[in-house]
Each structure stands twice: as C-alpha cells, then as structure tokens.
Design a protein around this motif. Structure first.
Motif, PDB file in Angstrom:
ATOM      1  N   VAL A 134      35.410  47.601  43.875  1.00 11.93           N
ATOM      2  CA  VAL A 134      34.270  48.510  43.815  1.00 11.93           C
ATOM      3  C   VAL A 134      33.246  48.162  44.899  1.00 11.93           C
ATOM      4  CG1 VAL A 134      32.272  49.188  42.433  1.00 11.93           C
ATOM      5  CG2 VAL A 134      34.540  49.117  41.387  1.00 11.93           C
ATOM      6  N   LYS A 135      32.955  46.885  45.068  1.00 12.41           N
ATOM      7  CA  LYS A 135      31.994  46.457  46.095  1.00 12.41           C
ATOM      8  C   LYS A 135      32.470  46.842  47.491  1.00 12.41           C
ATOM      9  CE  LYS A 135      30.347  42.330  45.976  1.00 12.41           C
ATOM     10  NZ  LYS A 135      30.329  40.855  45.840  1.00 12.41           N
ATOM     11  N   GLY A 136      33.745  46.608  47.757  1.00 18.38           N
ATOM     12  CA  GLY A 136      34.280  46.923  49.080  1.00 18.38           C
ATOM     13  C   GLY A 136      34.251  48.407  49.376  1.00 18.38           C
ATOM     14  N   PRO A 144      40.578  50.818  52.114  1.00 19.59           N
ATOM     15  CA  PRO A 144      41.252  50.842  50.800  1.00 19.59           C
ATOM     16  C   PRO A 144      42.591  50.112  50.795  1.00 19.59           C
ATOM     17  CG  PRO A 144      40.398  53.016  51.347  1.00 19.59           C
ATOM     18  CD  PRO A 144      40.278  52.184  52.591  1.00 19.59           C
ATOM     19  N   TYR A 145      43.334  50.208  51.892  1.00 20.84           N
ATOM     20  CA  TYR A 145      44.606  49.511  51.981  1.00 20.84           C
ATOM     21  C   TYR A 145      44.396  47.999  52.058  1.00 20.84           C
ATOM     22  CZ  TYR A 145      46.632  54.083  53.141  1.00 20.84           C
ATOM     23  OH  TYR A 145      47.027  55.388  53.117  1.00 20.84           O
ATOM     24  N   GLU A 167      41.533  55.130  43.848  1.00 17.23           N
ATOM     25  CA  GLU A 167      41.942  55.359  45.231  1.00 17.23           C
ATOM     26  C   GLU A 167      42.654  54.140  45.796  1.00 17.23           C
ATOM     27  OE1 GLU A 167      40.022  56.398  49.624  1.00 17.23           O
ATOM     28  OE2 GLU A 167      38.822  56.682  47.810  1.00 17.23           O
ATOM     29  N   VAL A 168      42.098  52.959  45.531  1.00 16.59           N
ATOM     30  CA  VAL A 168      42.744  51.732  45.995  1.00 16.59           C
ATOM     31  C   VAL A 168      44.089  51.545  45.308  1.00 16.59           C
ATOM     32  CG1 VAL A 168      42.570  49.202  46.026  1.00 16.59           C
ATOM     33  CG2 VAL A 168      40.580  50.593  46.625  1.00 16.59           C
ATOM     34  N   GLY A 169      44.144  51.867  44.007  1.00 20.64           N
ATOM     35  CA  GLY A 169      45.409  51.773  43.290  1.00 20.64           C
ATOM     36  C   GLY A 169      46.463  52.708  43.872  1.00 20.64           C
ATOM     37  N   TYR A 213      46.074  49.279  39.643  1.00 21.21           N
ATOM     38  CA  TYR A 213      46.022  47.958  40.279  1.00 21.21           C
ATOM     39  C   TYR A 213      44.608  47.380  40.333  1.00 21.21           C
ATOM     40  CZ  TYR A 213      46.201  44.623  44.193  1.00 21.21           C
ATOM     41  OH  TYR A 213      46.074  43.521  44.996  1.00 21.21           O
ATOM     42  N   ALA A 214      43.625  48.211  40.695  1.00 17.13           N
ATOM     43  CA  ALA A 214      42.257  47.722  40.860  1.00 17.13           C
ATOM     44  C   ALA A 214      41.618  47.308  39.537  1.00 17.13           C
ATOM     45  CB  ALA A 214      41.392  48.782  41.544  1.00 17.13           C
ATOM     46  N   PHE A 215      42.202  47.753  38.429  1.00 19.01           N
ATOM     47  CA  PHE A 215      41.667  47.401  37.113  1.00 19.01           C
ATOM     48  C   PHE A 215      42.285  46.106  36.573  1.00 19.01           C
ATOM     49  CE2 PHE A 215      41.214  52.007  37.520  1.00 19.01           C
ATOM     50  CZ  PHE A 215      39.890  52.183  37.173  1.00 19.01           C
ATOM     51  N   TRP A 216      43.234  45.550  37.330  1.00 12.94           N
ATOM     52  CA  TRP A 216      43.831  44.295  36.900  1.00 12.94           C
ATOM     53  C   TRP A 216      42.788  43.190  36.955  1.00 12.94           C
ATOM     54  CZ3 TRP A 216      49.246  44.162  39.769  1.00 12.94           C
ATOM     55  CH2 TRP A 216      49.985  45.284  39.345  1.00 12.94           C
ATOM     56  N   ARG A 217      42.992  42.150  36.179  1.00 10.79           N
ATOM     57  CA  ARG A 217      42.011  41.073  36.048  1.00 10.79           C
ATOM     58  C   ARG A 217      41.641  40.467  37.407  1.00 10.79           C
ATOM     59  NH1 ARG A 217      43.308  36.434  31.777  1.00 10.79           N
ATOM     60  NH2 ARG A 217      43.105  38.304  30.446  1.00 10.79           N
ATOM     61  N   GLY A 218      40.353  40.339  37.634  1.00 12.67           N
ATOM     62  CA  GLY A 218      39.853  39.684  38.831  1.00 12.67           C
ATOM     63  C   GLY A 218      39.786  40.551  40.070  1.00 12.67           C
ATOM     64  N   LYS A 219      40.129  41.844  39.956  1.00 12.40           N
ATOM     65  CA  LYS A 219      40.160  42.704  41.137  1.00 12.40           C
ATOM     66  C   LYS A 219      39.079  43.784  41.130  1.00 12.40           C
ATOM     67  CE  LYS A 219      45.097  42.228  42.197  1.00 12.40           C
ATOM     68  NZ  LYS A 219      45.309  41.007  41.438  1.00 12.40           N
ATOM     69  N   TYR A 220      38.687  44.247  39.969  1.00 10.21           N
ATOM     70  CA  TYR A 220      37.860  45.441  39.847  1.00 10.21           C
ATOM     71  C   TYR A 220      36.537  45.333  40.608  1.00 10.21           C
ATOM     72  CZ  TYR A 220      35.234  49.256  37.715  1.00 10.21           C
ATOM     73  OH  TYR A 220      34.476  50.385  37.512  1.00 10.21           O
ATOM     74  N   VAL A 221      35.770  44.285  40.362  1.00  5.50           N
ATOM     75  CA  VAL A 221      34.439  44.156  40.979  1.00  5.50           C
ATOM     76  C   VAL A 221      34.551  44.095  42.499  1.00  5.50           C
ATOM     77  CG1 VAL A 221      32.395  42.695  41.196  1.00  5.50           C
ATOM     78  CG2 VAL A 221      33.415  43.075  38.944  1.00  5.50           C
TER      79      VAL A 221
END
Length: 256
Positions: free
Chosen positions: A136-138, A168-169, A103-105, A125-133
């Motif tokens: 998901v938390k947000g 999400p934006y 959804e964020v992507g 986008y959300a699966f890119w390094r350093g973004k996923y966790v």
C-alpha cells in the motif's frame, strides 16, 4: 533503444494464455471491477421539466421569494458538497486499501503465469502476511508522485506514468524493496523504453475497437492479452536491469 519487439512479447503472451486464458480472464475481470474499468452501454436520461408552479416552490422571480430561494439554494449546495466530499473520501480509501493491493496481486499472477506458475491465489498476494502495508505504501507513493506530475502538465504526467509503470511488478517481486527504491528502479528500467512502451499500448487499439462492438463488454476479453503482454515486458526489462547491474536478484527477492 529497446531490446525487445512487440511481436515477441505478444507471441509469448499468447503462449501463456493458451492453457490458462479463463484464469487470466477472471483475474483481469476482478481488477477491472475494483478499478472501475468495466464499460457500460446504459444511457441515463433525465426526466423532463414539469410545471414550475407545481408544489408552491419559491422559484426565482416570484414575489417575496428571493430570500427563501437563496436559503434553499445554499442548503442544497452544502448538501451536494458534503455528498461529493464523502464520495471522494470513500473512493480514495477504496483505491488505496483495496484496488492497490489487488493490482499488485494481479501483476504477481501474470508475472508468475509467464514462467509457468499459474495460481489464482496470487490475486490476493498483497494480503499475505507481512506484505500488505509495504504494498500500500509503495503504490500510494507512486500515485502521489504521478499525480504531482499531472498537476504540472499532462504530457509529463503521461511520461512519468510509463516511468513508474514497473512499480507494481517490483512490489510483487519484493514488497520490502522500499517505496523510493521501487520508484527509482522503475524509472531506470524504463529509460529509453517509454516510446516503445507507448507504441505497444497503441498496438492494442484495434482489439479495443473490436471489443466495443458488444456494448464495450468485449473489451474485457482483451484484457488478459494486454495484461499477459505487459507481464512479458516487465520480465524482459527486469532481465535487462539485472544484466546491467542496475539491481540484483536478492533485491528483487529472487532465488539465486
């Protein structure tokens, strides 16, 4: 009072989609699948009742069948309960770990497409390094808060749904913004805007009705228009928040 009009947002959305509609359609389609948003025209019909005496089942009222029926009903009840629990757990895991990031992507795709950066890779986008966790938390924090408001009453839940709709934006702009800050900033960005946002949603009803004519599948072709318009709304509210000093460009991960 809102400082935007539905016509302005929709006109800009149409302009964005003019040269990238099918990319927007694919992004919306993927999001609809993972979000369970694809309507179906299939009708399930149950089999008619057969002969109750067939197979020697101990139906209620049969002589000496009371204890057997109670045990059988209890076993069936426990099995059904276990299946329901498993379905709920799997559904929650699917939503949290896959649908939320996608959804964020999708928001990132439509937000960037609005400024001329049309790239379907943003869907991941959300699966890119350093973004996923962080994403998901947000998203999880936003959903828990909204769920608690719905437990209070339906109307407050709907109002807070609009209040948190920018989260999400914001996470797409800067996943490291922080869960509480994303919710707080979304709430402030939508102050005085919720009724206009509600009317904006209502303005798509005619399109949804037309979409249902093809066994609801036509709704899918409306989603890019809706998503593009919502992205235009976010960009408008973001610019307003920046102008009012509610946030700054660095906090949103924007270049100076």
């Amino acid at each position: 009072m809102s400082n935007w009009t539905r016509a302005e947002l929709k006109d800009r959305a149409k302009e964005v989609l003019r040269g990238s509609y099918w990319k927007a359609f694919l992004v919306s389609f993927v999001l609809a699948i993972v979000g369970g948003g694809i309507p179906s025209c299939s009708v399930n019909s149950g089999a008619g009742g057969g002969d109750e005496s067939a197979g020697g089942w101990p139906w209620p009222g049969a002589a000496g069948a009371g204890d057997e029926w109670s045990g059988f009903a209890l076993a069936v009840g426990l099995i059904v309960l276990a299946v329901v629990v498993v379905i709920i757990v799997v559904g929650l895991a699917f939503t949290i770990f896959l649908r939320f990031p996608l959804e964020v992507g999708a928001k990132q795709y439509f937000k960037q497409a609005a400024v001329g950066d049309v790239n379907m890779n943003y869907l991941g986008y959300a699966f890119w390094r350093g973004k996923y966790v962080a994403v998901v938390k947000g998203m999880l924090w936003m959903s828990v808060l909204n769920f608690l408001w719905y437990l209070l009453l339906i109307v407050p839940g709907i109002v807070k749904g609009y209040a948190y709709s920018m989260v999400p934006y914001l996470l797409a702009d800067n996943p490291g913004i922080g869960t509480k800050r994303a919710v707080e900033l979304s709430d402030r960005m939508t102050q005085g805007q919720k009724w206009a946002m509600f009317v904006l949603d209502l303005s798509f009803i005619g399109w949804y009705i037309l979409g249902t004519l093809a066994c609801f599948v036509g709704v899918l072709f409306v989603l890019p228009y809706v998503n593009a318009t919502k992205a235009e709304l976010y960009l408008t509210l973001r610019q307003k928040a920046l102008a009012e000093g509610i946030c700054d460009r660095a906090e949103l991960g924007l270049s100076e």
